[in-house]
Design an enzyme around this catalytic site. Structure first.
Site, PDB file in Angstrom:
ATOM      1  N   GLY A   9      36.181  37.257  45.818  1.00  0.00           N
ATOM      2  CA  GLY A   9      35.143  36.854  44.878  1.00  0.00           C
ATOM      3  C   GLY A   9      35.555  37.290  43.486  1.00  0.00           C
ATOM      4  O   GLY A   9      36.741  37.364  43.169  1.00  0.00           O
ATOM      5  N   CYS A  10      34.592  37.620  42.661  1.00  0.00           N
ATOM      6  CA  CYS A  10      34.889  38.069  41.299  1.00  0.00           C
ATOM      7  C   CYS A  10      35.823  39.272  41.354  1.00  0.00           C
ATOM      8  O   CYS A  10      35.560  40.246  42.057  1.00  0.00           O
ATOM      9  CB  CYS A  10      33.596  38.430  40.580  1.00  0.00           C
TER      10      CYS A  10
END
EC number: 1.8.4.11
Length: 157
Positions: A9-10
């Site tokens: 993800g981020c």
């Protein structure tokens, strides 16, 4: 020292998370397996690069094993969701373990098989070779150290 890359993800929170693991010597954030050389954040977010927001991890295998790193990684991702973690949606947010050493591929495959027992849905986290890696812009490096109250899909409390 060994090297491995994680797409979780981020990359801001994923980097901070790995920085906290004993045996991890160095991390950086960047764009992995891009079809464009030296993509910018904006290009990656547009979806035109097929790059993954990833964290490079250099670790001392005498202090932490790849199996332990994968176990830790799976504590902060949902490996059954494709192209999303937390509020972040897009192909750049897909999860994966990307290897440099071809011998790691089999170990990762076996580990994923073992971990599958913990999930009712299939694991969609990628297990692929690292083809290329381009450092993200400087403001992304150690972002949560520079901005302790910045957005993160990983809960550190």
């Amino acid at each position: 020292m060994k090297q491995i890359y994680f797409g979780g993800g981020c990359f801001w929170g994923t980097q901070k998370y790995f920085d906290l693991i004993k045996g991890v010597q160095k991390t950086s954030v960047g764009y992995l397996n891009s079809n464009m050389k030296n993509p910018t954040y904006e290009q990656v977010c547009s979806g035109q690069t097929n790059a993954v927001e990833a964290v490079f991890v250099e670790y001392d295998e005498n202090k932490v094993s790849l199996n332990e790193l994968i176990d830790a990684f799976f504590k902060v991702i949902d490996p059954t969701i494709r192209n999303r973690q937390g509020n972040d949606i897009g192909t750049q947010y897909r999860t994966g373990v990307y290897w440099v050493d071809p011998q790691d591929e089999q170990l990762i495959t076996q580990k994923f098989r073992e971990l599958q027992a913990n999930y009712p849905k299939p694991i969609v986290t990628e297990n692929r070779a690292m083809e290329n890696y381009f450092l993200a812009e400087e403001y992304h490096q150690d972002y949560l150290k520079k901005n302790p109250h910045g957005y993160c899909h990983i809960k550190f409390d």
